[in-house]
Design a protein around this motif. Structure first.
Motif, PDB file in Angstrom:
ATOM      1  N   ARG A   1      28.378  15.240  13.919  1.00 17.18           N
ATOM      2  CA  ARG A   1      26.989  14.912  14.285  1.00 17.18           C
ATOM      3  C   ARG A   1      26.911  14.026  15.530  1.00 17.18           C
ATOM      4  NH1 ARG A   1      25.126  12.239   8.891  1.00 17.18           N
ATOM      5  NH2 ARG A   1      23.120  12.053   9.997  1.00 17.18           N
ATOM      6  N   LYS A   2      28.084  13.676  16.060  1.00 17.15           N
ATOM      7  CA  LYS A   2      28.185  12.828  17.261  1.00 17.15           C
ATOM      8  C   LYS A   2      27.456  11.497  17.078  1.00 17.15           C
ATOM      9  CE  LYS A   2      28.924  16.655  20.452  1.00 17.15           C
ATOM     10  NZ  LYS A   2      28.547  17.310  21.719  1.00 17.15           N
ATOM     11  N   ILE A   3      27.727  10.883  15.917  1.00 17.87           N
ATOM     12  CA  ILE A   3      27.150   9.571  15.598  1.00 17.87           C
ATOM     13  C   ILE A   3      28.215   8.502  15.818  1.00 17.87           C
ATOM     14  CG2 ILE A   3      26.247   8.110  13.740  1.00 17.87           C
ATOM     15  CD1 ILE A   3      25.068  10.630  12.484  1.00 17.87           C
ATOM     16  N   ARG A   4      27.869   7.456  16.494  1.00 15.07           N
ATOM     17  CA  ARG A   4      28.818   6.374  16.766  1.00 15.07           C
ATOM     18  C   ARG A   4      29.225   5.652  15.485  1.00 15.07           C
ATOM     19  NH1 ARG A   4      26.673   3.263  22.264  1.00 15.07           N
ATOM     20  NH2 ARG A   4      27.000   5.032  23.712  1.00 15.07           N
ATOM     21  N   VAL A   5      30.513   5.308  15.431  1.00 15.10           N
ATOM     22  CA  VAL A   5      31.060   4.585  14.279  1.00 15.10           C
ATOM     23  C   VAL A   5      31.780   3.338  14.790  1.00 15.10           C
ATOM     24  CG1 VAL A   5      32.593   4.659  12.284  1.00 15.10           C
ATOM     25  CG2 VAL A   5      31.430   6.749  13.042  1.00 15.10           C
ATOM     26  N   THR A   6      31.366   2.181  14.313  1.00 11.84           N
ATOM     27  CA  THR A   6      32.029   0.936  14.687  1.00 11.84           C
ATOM     28  C   THR A   6      32.781   0.405  13.473  1.00 11.84           C
ATOM     29  OG1 THR A   6      30.313   0.394  16.304  1.00 11.84           O
ATOM     30  CG2 THR A   6      31.731  -1.405  15.563  1.00 11.84           C
ATOM     31  N   ILE A   7      34.077   0.143  13.670  1.00 11.22           N
ATOM     32  CA  ILE A   7      34.922  -0.334  12.573  1.00 11.22           C
ATOM     33  C   ILE A   7      34.804  -1.849  12.483  1.00 11.22           C
ATOM     34  CG2 ILE A   7      37.253  -0.283  11.606  1.00 11.22           C
ATOM     35  CD1 ILE A   7      37.783   1.944  13.792  1.00 11.22           C
ATOM     36  N   SER A   8      34.636  -2.329  11.259  1.00  9.03           N
ATOM     37  CA  SER A   8      34.473  -3.776  11.055  1.00  9.03           C
ATOM     38  C   SER A   8      35.529  -4.310  10.105  1.00  9.03           C
ATOM     39  CB  SER A   8      33.078  -4.075  10.494  1.00  9.03           C
ATOM     40  OG  SER A   8      32.964  -5.446  10.159  1.00  9.03           O
ATOM     41  N   GLY A   9      36.150  -5.408  10.514  1.00  7.75           N
ATOM     42  CA  GLY A   9      37.055  -6.129   9.628  1.00  7.75           C
ATOM     43  C   GLY A   9      36.330  -7.337   9.065  1.00  7.75           C
ATOM     44  N   ALA A  10      36.956  -8.504   9.205  1.00  6.29           N
ATOM     45  CA  ALA A  10      36.362  -9.724   8.644  1.00  6.29           C
ATOM     46  C   ALA A  10      35.380 -10.398   9.599  1.00  6.29           C
ATOM     47  CB  ALA A  10      37.463 -10.707   8.257  1.00  6.29           C
ATOM     48  N   GLY A  11      35.290  -9.913  10.828  1.00  3.66           N
ATOM     49  CA  GLY A  11      34.365 -10.519  11.786  1.00  3.66           C
ATOM     50  C   GLY A  11      34.878 -11.781  12.428  1.00  3.66           C
ATOM     51  N   THR A  12      36.209 -11.994  12.412  1.00  2.00           N
ATOM     52  CA  THR A  12      36.789 -13.219  12.972  1.00  2.00           C
ATOM     53  C   THR A  12      37.054 -13.112  14.473  1.00  2.00           C
ATOM     54  OG1 THR A  12      39.008 -12.451  12.386  1.00  2.00           O
ATOM     55  CG2 THR A  12      37.883 -13.864  10.797  1.00  2.00           C
ATOM     56  N   GLY A  13      36.878 -11.938  15.051  1.00  2.00           N
ATOM     57  CA  GLY A  13      37.127 -11.756  16.483  1.00  2.00           C
ATOM     58  C   GLY A  13      36.097 -12.468  17.334  1.00  2.00           C
ATOM     59  N   ILE A  14      36.417 -12.637  18.620  1.00  2.00           N
ATOM     60  CA  ILE A  14      35.487 -13.335  19.525  1.00  2.00           C
ATOM     61  C   ILE A  14      35.259 -12.548  20.816  1.00  2.00           C
ATOM     62  CG2 ILE A  14      35.958 -15.641  18.616  1.00  2.00           C
ATOM     63  CD1 ILE A  14      37.874 -16.092  20.948  1.00  2.00           C
TER      64      ILE A  14
END
Length: 550
Positions: free
Chosen positions: A66-79
């Motif tokens: 469907r050409k939908i963007r997918v963003t992978i998320s971990g714990a959110g500790t990145g900056i």
């Protein structure tokens, strides 16, 4: 003869088959729209919570069609904004906490922490004489630490944020203070399972698939389609720590292309990591100096002796070496008493020395004291025990907290670097830090992993005008690092970061590898992800991908 190709496989089936849970509730989605930096806020329609490899494959294959963007998320500790979505859906990996069970249950380890059940395998590789673990991507590093300590083992990569998930740290090739002794995440990854954007899976074992003489890999999908991947055209800096762009090296192992790729090529569904024996005793030392030059001279001596120890020539063997400049000391002085931050201190070094047994303790302690005194140490605090180690690490970690408190009170944000340079260039880079810092007339602090010639320069602006000047000055530091053969990001990764050139925002990685280098990176992503759905905006600007569709 070395193999240059790998065949993809279908994802492991769930028994019984299940569907991933998801949510469109605004309050839930909002939790995944930013990261620790809080610099940018994204947007997304839905968050999926896969628990298995099959779940991930279904989400990706559907999104790709469907050409939908997918963003992978971990714990959110990145900056770096890496997990911040730019539309589409979020694939949150925090529920992927149980390994796909197979083989003997004798080496299956179960652990519960804060109401969450984790399962993984811990095994012994007799041939290599090393222990290893097979781990799902959603396990926090702090949980792994507890599990391995009970077995007198450790997973050495020690990122600052121990709440980070294992999958996220592999995706960024994370490192930390003890990288000086142990190395980066890359050095401990034995095998990866990666779900590709079309839903196929690669099971990549280190030492099995290597780049051809033409610097290419061939990926054969389950459909029979062959993908030829050509490595980036640039040459990486010759330094220990580098998290800028895709890894590339003649004859490189395929597994290293995915480590540090920031979720742009696939989703990690399982990791096999090498383990080490737990250090028996660690002596944390906090040493203060009346001048920065004395502190740096001590670092050079300590670094040299630690390396010679690995060759069996001396007893001193630091696990980590951390640096604090005068600006850092002044910030800490406002929070801690003179007993912790002496009045005459202008710089400080924190290092950890392993004590292999009680018999050598006194001798090693004397060696450390003699070395410190030869470099005109002002004051030294040292003690065995986990309480003291925690206290020292808390002091070190109080620095970024203090900086963030200041800038947030002024309605702005800090401007910081993640630069590492070759050892031969360290003194020149250090002088340039202070030169640019003083000319900016903005408060600044320098601290970090000096053992690896890797420091974080922090501008602390107090107004919008300061912020503009800080970003211009930061670009000068980044260019200098590249000029000296270093990297603009040693451990944080690129994410969605940019830099300022002639008043305009430019792609961060362009500073190191230029337009042609970025084009070669974009071609790799396009080969794996022709519909450009995965972590769009990370490493490669959208414009570079759009050009490939024309």
């Amino acid at each position: 003869m070395q193999r240059h190709e790998i065949c993809a496989e279908k994802p492991r089936r769930d028994v019984p088959e299940t569907d991933p849970t998801s949510s469109t509730e605004p309050a839930t989605v909002e939790n995944y729209l930013t990261d620790e930096s809080r610099l940018i806020v994204g947007k997304a329609e839905k968050v999926f919570f896969p628990r298995t490899e099959a779940h991930v494959a279904k989400i990706l294959s559907d999104a790709s069609k469907r050409k939908i963007r997918v963003t992978i998320s971990g714990a959110g500790t990145g900056i770096t904004g890496s997990r911040v979505p730019q539309g589409g859906i979020v694939l949150a990996t925090e529920k992927m906490t149980n390994v796909f069970e197979r083989g003997s249950e004798e080496d299956l380890t179960e652990h519960s922490d804060l109401g969450v059940k984790y399962t993984l395998y811990i095994r012994k590789d007799v041939e290599r004489n090393e222990h290893y673990a097979i781990v799902p991507p959603g396990v926090p590093l702090e949980t792994l630490k507890k599990i391995f300590e009970d077995k007198n083992l450790c997973y050495p990569p020690d990122t600052t944020e121990m709440t980070a998930l294992l999958g996220g740290t592999v995706a960024t090739n994370a490192s930390g203070a003890r990288t000086f002794h142990y190395g980066c995440t890359r050095d401990y990854v034995r095998r990866l399972r990666v779900v590709l954007p079309n839903g196929d899976v690669l099971d990549i074992k280190r030492g099995k698939v290597f780049a051809s003489e033409e610097n290419q890999f061939d990926i054969i999908l389950t459909s029979g389609k062959r993908i030829t991947v050509e490595l980036p055209s640039y040459t990486m800096p010759d330094i220990k720590k580098n998290a800028a762009g895709y890894y590339t090296k003649p004859g490189m192992d395929l597994i290293d292309l995915f480590i540090g790729s920031e979720g742009t090529l696939g989703v990690i569904s399982e990791v096999e990591i090498k383990l080490e024996n737990q250090p028996k005793n660690v002596l944390p030392v906090f040493a203060h100096f009346s001048s920065e030059s004395d502190a740096i001279n001590f670092v050079k001596s300590l670094r040299s002796l630690s390396r010679s120890k690995k060759l069996g020539k001396d007893g001193i063997n630091a696990l980590s070496i951390e640096f604090l400049d005068e600006g850092s000391i002044e910030l800490l002085r406002k929070k801690y008493p003179p007993s912790k931050i002496p009045p005459k201190s202008k710089s400080a070094i924190f290092f950890e020395q392993e004590i292999p047994n009680e018999e050598v303790f006194n001798d090693l302690l004397k060696r450390c004291v003699d070395l410190l005194e030869s470099c005109n140490v002002l004051d030294t605090m040292a003690s065995l025990g986990t309480d003291w180690l925690k206290e020292i690490k808390d002091i070190r970690h109080a620095l970024p907290e203090s900086i963030n408190t200041i800038v947030r009170s002024k309605g702005v944000h800090k401007v910081a670097t993640d630069i590492a340079v070759p050892e031969r260039a360290f003194d020149e880079m250090m002088s340039y830090y202070h030169e640019v810092g003083r000319k900016s007339e903005i408060l600044y602090a320098i601290f970090g992993h000096v053992g690896d010639n890797h420091l974080h320069f922090n501008f602390i602006p107090e107004s919008e005008e300061d912020l503009v000047r800080a970003e211009r000055a930061c670009a000068l530091l980044l260019r200098k690092a590249v000029e000296l053969g270093g990297t603009i990001t040693a451990e944080h990764g690129v994410g969605k970061k940019t830099y300022v050139k002639n008043g305009k925002r430019r792609p961060y990685l362009e500073l190191m590898y230029g337009v042609e280098g970025l084009k070669s990176v974009a071609r790799i992503k396009h080969a794996f992800d022709p519909n450009h759905i995965l972590n769009v905006g990370n490493i490669i600007p959208v414009s570079y991908l759009e050009d490939l569709n024309e």
